[in-house]
Scaffold this active site. Sequence first.
Site, PDB file in Angstrom:
ATOM      1  N   LYS A  43      -3.670   3.361  -0.186  1.00 60.41           N
ATOM      2  CA  LYS A  43      -4.165   4.330  -1.179  1.00 60.41           C
ATOM      3  C   LYS A  43      -4.838   3.578  -2.320  1.00 60.41           C
ATOM      4  O   LYS A  43      -4.690   2.365  -2.449  1.00 60.41           O
ATOM      5  CB  LYS A  43      -2.995   5.159  -1.758  1.00 60.41           C
ATOM      6  N   SER A  50      -7.295   8.745   5.509  1.00 65.19           N
ATOM      7  CA  SER A  50      -7.149   9.239   4.142  1.00 65.19           C
ATOM      8  C   SER A  50      -7.943   8.418   3.134  1.00 65.19           C
ATOM      9  O   SER A  50      -8.064   8.803   1.977  1.00 65.19           O
ATOM     10  CB  SER A  50      -5.672   9.273   3.734  1.00 65.19           C
TER      11      SER A  50
END
Lengths: 422, 137
Positions: B96, B59
Amino acid sequence: MTAPVALIDCNNYYVSCERAFDASLVGVPVIVLSNNDGCAIARSAEAKALGIRMGDPVHLIRDKVKAHGIRVLSSNYALYGDMQRRVVAAIQPFARDFEIYSIDETFVDFAGFEHLDLVAHARDMSAQVRRWTTIPTCVGIGPTKTLAKLANAAAKKNPLFDGVADLREDATRDWVLDRFPAGDVWGVGRATAGKLADLGITTAGQVRDMPMKQARGIGTVVLERLIAELRGIPAMAVETIEPQRKGMAVTRSFGTPVDDVDTLMGAVAQYAMRAGEKLRQHGLVAGRLTVFFHTNPHKPERPQYSTSRAFSMQPMTSDGLALLAYARRGVERAWREGYGITKAGILLDDLIGEDLRPRPLFEDDGEQRARLMRAMDAVNGRFGKFTAVPATQGFRRGWSARSEARSPNYTTQITDVPAVRA
Amino acid sequence: MLEIVPVHLAPLELPLRLVSTPAGFPSPAQDDMEEPIDLGEWLVEHPAASYIMRIEGNSMSGAGIHDRDLIVVSRAKKPRPGHIVVALVHGERTLKRLRRRGDRLWLVAEAEGYPAIIVDEHVEVWGVVVSLARRFA
């Protein structure tokens, strides 16, 4: 006014180390077992609330574990040791000197920091440890080590202190000492506590106020020193840490007490080989070796024996087999029957770089031995620690730790590092 | 006048083995020796507050961080919007980018198909990613 001393103590240290890397352990009861998976040696607050006590044998609490879903872990000393290094590094900027007292307790010498608000300073120190390691701590401040230790216990027990107790003010100190059980004072063993109780002395405040003469009657110098400390007169200095590299140590506690010399010799042999490996890793040779072993000092009701033998080594060496020869001699000389040895170790000092080593005039070239050591290092590096061992070390490691539910070595093995979902 | 003097040459018996005499030229680099570069030291600036972790998933491939990469996570660095962070989201470690949108903080992926996560009481920013290591062969 003497220089203030603080004791910073990690809360439920082993459990806190485990929780740093496994969030599923947060907020649930957790216990960590002793070396042999024998009994509970660390408990989360939730486990304490369920009535799990320190030292509870695991087979006696099995029902409770099942009923409450208590998470049970084997101890992972590689992890706890690495986290301790980090904790100490976080403490360092806050003090002039410190003394590592145990894996989760460090005495901090606040001399030279008296002009600061020491409670705020201690909070900053505690926050720094938390930030760097996630590990929560409590701090006790006092004019002596004994009072700092007592302040720490008060800070842990009484939420009023919010993690930092300062016993330098008379009023606070009297208040705490009058409520603190005499038997819980650092250094008061069970036997002494009994004798004190016979005299009607049950609180730390009463211990402080007892006449020295009476203390001498009970018979221990320790008690006299302790009374002085409770009165705010330092009788134990903060021992500062030797600069690194000056010495190194390989020591371990045994899972179960060792009472035969062969088993002890096997363990010490392993430490000697490991010490040699460590020296060679750092390109060092040692000039002095000390071997020591002792019984559990926290069990004063059992027969106590603590001993060490030191040797000056000529020529200086990093050869595991040479270290082993000295260590063997030490153990043979110091061994006494009838004691349960719980800890042993090897200390090396007088270390210098292999290339700076003074060479004796008539030294046979150690090339063959050096090749053997290199070969052992290579075998052990490739196939795992202690694949190649001298026979003294033995193969039946009865004294080595059992560990069925040990967490990964998150911070010391590249294959074990925590995973992150991305 | 020259007189001839007989000289007796006997073989010298010296314990040559015992004496080691450095021969040849001293290394011109001797006074300028330095330690070899330690890549670990460069990657991990602050060892006491840094933790090595392994990435699982893709991701953050837009930020150049891929599955199986090793990252160094620092707890000494204060997390700020723009930093790549490790966060605990409902207890799960997640990688993230920390972003500010309006007056809220968000955890944002850098690849298609991963929803942004709002930073609320279920999210704890654990540390800041300060470096990355990957081996190819």
